[in-house]
Scaffold this motif. Sequence first.
Motif, PDB file in Angstrom:
ATOM      1  N   PRO A  23       2.897   2.258 -11.554  1.00 19.30           N
ATOM      2  CA  PRO A  23       2.819   3.172 -12.405  1.00 19.30           C
ATOM      3  C   PRO A  23       1.639   4.157 -12.163  1.00 19.30           C
ATOM      4  CG  PRO A  23       2.921   0.659 -12.995  1.00 19.30           C
ATOM      5  CD  PRO A  23       3.083   0.725 -11.672  1.00 19.30           C
ATOM      6  N   GLY A  24       1.806   5.406 -12.406  1.00 24.39           N
ATOM      7  CA  GLY A  24       0.828   6.459 -12.215  1.00 24.39           C
ATOM      8  C   GLY A  24       0.889   7.055 -10.792  1.00 24.39           C
ATOM      9  N   ARG A  25       1.692   6.451 -10.032  1.00 23.42           N
ATOM     10  CA  ARG A  25       1.955   6.764  -8.611  1.00 23.42           C
ATOM     11  C   ARG A  25       3.700   7.162  -8.412  1.00 23.42           C
ATOM     12  NH1 ARG A  25       0.938   3.699  -2.863  1.00 23.42           N
ATOM     13  NH2 ARG A  25       0.495   5.676  -1.655  1.00 23.42           N
ATOM     14  N   ALA A  26       3.934   8.242  -8.782  1.00 25.24           N
ATOM     15  CA  ALA A  26       5.079   8.682  -8.773  1.00 25.24           C
ATOM     16  C   ALA A  26       5.510   9.388  -7.121  1.00 25.24           C
ATOM     17  CB  ALA A  26       5.544   9.934  -9.743  1.00 25.24           C
ATOM     18  N   GLY A  27       6.831   8.943  -6.755  1.00 26.34           N
ATOM     19  CA  GLY A  27       7.118   9.389  -5.335  1.00 26.34           C
ATOM     20  C   GLY A  27       8.074  10.509  -5.660  1.00 26.34           C
ATOM     21  N   VAL A  28       8.365  11.258  -4.488  1.00 27.54           N
ATOM     22  CA  VAL A  28       9.384  12.454  -4.283  1.00 27.54           C
ATOM     23  C   VAL A  28      10.540  12.233  -3.511  1.00 27.54           C
ATOM     24  CG1 VAL A  28       9.446  14.850  -4.084  1.00 27.54           C
ATOM     25  CG2 VAL A  28       7.520  13.957  -5.267  1.00 27.54           C
ATOM     26  N   LEU A  29      11.661  12.645  -3.782  1.00 22.81           N
ATOM     27  CA  LEU A  29      12.815  12.564  -2.682  1.00 22.81           C
ATOM     28  C   LEU A  29      13.340  14.045  -2.814  1.00 22.81           C
ATOM     29  CD1 LEU A  29      14.544   9.436  -4.381  1.00 22.81           C
ATOM     30  CD2 LEU A  29      13.495   9.284  -2.136  1.00 22.81           C
ATOM     31  N   PRO A  30      12.865  14.557  -1.451  1.00 25.02           N
ATOM     32  CA  PRO A  30      13.331  16.163  -1.439  1.00 25.02           C
ATOM     33  C   PRO A  30      14.539  16.116  -0.627  1.00 25.02           C
ATOM     34  CG  PRO A  30      11.684  15.407   0.455  1.00 25.02           C
ATOM     35  CD  PRO A  30      11.792  14.066  -0.577  1.00 25.02           C
TER      36      PRO A  30
ATOM     37  N   GLY B 115       1.982  -3.161 -13.700  1.00 23.04           N
ATOM     38  CA  GLY B 115       1.928  -3.903 -12.356  1.00 23.04           C
ATOM     39  C   GLY B 115       3.113  -3.973 -11.457  1.00 23.04           C
ATOM     40  N   GLY B 116       4.174  -3.280 -11.710  1.00 17.82           N
ATOM     41  CA  GLY B 116       5.185  -3.229 -10.892  1.00 17.82           C
ATOM     42  C   GLY B 116       5.047  -2.335  -9.494  1.00 17.82           C
ATOM     43  N   LEU B 117       5.672  -2.659  -8.745  1.00 16.43           N
ATOM     44  CA  LEU B 117       5.713  -2.074  -7.191  1.00 16.43           C
ATOM     45  C   LEU B 117       7.152  -1.968  -6.781  1.00 16.43           C
ATOM     46  CD1 LEU B 117       2.958  -4.212  -5.445  1.00 16.43           C
ATOM     47  CD2 LEU B 117       2.724  -1.941  -6.455  1.00 16.43           C
ATOM     48  N   ALA B 118       7.442  -0.538  -6.281  1.00 15.91           N
ATOM     49  CA  ALA B 118       8.752  -0.475  -6.117  1.00 15.91           C
ATOM     50  C   ALA B 118       8.599   0.501  -4.703  1.00 15.91           C
ATOM     51  CB  ALA B 118       9.667   0.373  -7.227  1.00 15.91           C
ATOM     52  N   TRP B 119       9.880   0.752  -4.197  1.00 16.93           N
ATOM     53  CA  TRP B 119      10.209   1.731  -3.045  1.00 16.93           C
ATOM     54  C   TRP B 119      11.328   2.446  -3.377  1.00 16.93           C
ATOM     55  CZ3 TRP B 119      13.367   2.711   1.308  1.00 16.93           C
ATOM     56  CH2 TRP B 119      12.929   3.581   2.034  1.00 16.93           C
ATOM     57  N   ALA B 120      11.534   3.852  -2.841  1.00 15.08           N
ATOM     58  CA  ALA B 120      12.829   4.353  -3.187  1.00 15.08           C
ATOM     59  C   ALA B 120      13.307   5.011  -1.963  1.00 15.08           C
ATOM     60  CB  ALA B 120      12.581   5.284  -4.494  1.00 15.08           C
TER      61      ALA B 120
ATOM     62  N   GLY C 216       1.021  -1.373   0.049  1.00 13.06           N
ATOM     63  CA  GLY C 216       0.021   0.026  -0.112  1.00 13.06           C
ATOM     64  C   GLY C 216       1.042   1.387   0.015  1.00 13.06           C
ATOM     65  N   GLU C 217       2.028   1.068   0.487  1.00 11.72           N
ATOM     66  CA  GLU C 217       3.003   2.316   0.608  1.00 11.72           C
ATOM     67  C   GLU C 217       3.942   2.341  -0.780  1.00 11.72           C
ATOM     68  OE1 GLU C 217       4.277   2.801   4.951  1.00 11.72           O
ATOM     69  OE2 GLU C 217       4.604   0.794   4.280  1.00 11.72           O
ATOM     70  N   ALA C 218       3.577   1.459  -1.586  1.00 14.90           N
ATOM     71  CA  ALA C 218       4.787   1.201  -2.814  1.00 14.90           C
ATOM     72  C   ALA C 218       4.291   2.216  -4.119  1.00 14.90           C
ATOM     73  CB  ALA C 218       4.527  -0.108  -3.420  1.00 14.90           C
ATOM     74  N   LEU C 219       5.318   2.345  -4.846  1.00 15.52           N
ATOM     75  CA  LEU C 219       5.418   3.379  -6.120  1.00 15.52           C
ATOM     76  C   LEU C 219       4.782   2.409  -7.083  1.00 15.52           C
ATOM     77  CD1 LEU C 219       8.575   5.024  -5.768  1.00 15.52           C
ATOM     78  CD2 LEU C 219       6.284   5.805  -5.105  1.00 15.52           C
TER      79      LEU C 219
END
Length: 142
Positions: free
Chosen positions: A33-40, A117-122, A28-31
């Motif tokens: 497709p269509g749900r980009a994450g930001v690294l500030p 369908g990919g899921l990632a964390w960064a 549920g916290e994963a990135l």
Amino acid sequence: VPLCVASRTFNQDETGTFGGFLPAVTAGEALAPGRAGVLPHLARNALFRTNIGVTNLGEEALSATIRLFAESGAAVGAPIPVTVPPGGLYQVVDPFGVAGAGDRDVAFATVEVTTPGGLAWAYASVIDNRTGDPTIVPVEVP
């Protein structure tokens, strides 16, 4: 039985260890497709350097794109495509150099999964060049 998973990454030298903690991540916290994450709060200058890691939470290879931005929000450098093996981690050392974005006192990055369908964390690791001590910056999903 509930399971708790975490990781600590660190350097070790004659004076001891220093490093950072990486939390466990749920789907549920994963990135995705269509749900980009930001690294500030990234930097590349005489005092600090940055690495960016992408972790594949799935069972198939995953592609993602890292984009760098100046403090103003303007894109800098070229996008960085990465491929991460199933259950693996890929770390880009000096993404500002890789992208041709030059030195930046204040910057941020986005990470976008491009595999359906990919899921990632960064995360980013902003390292103090004087001490080698990293600050871990977990990805934020706006």
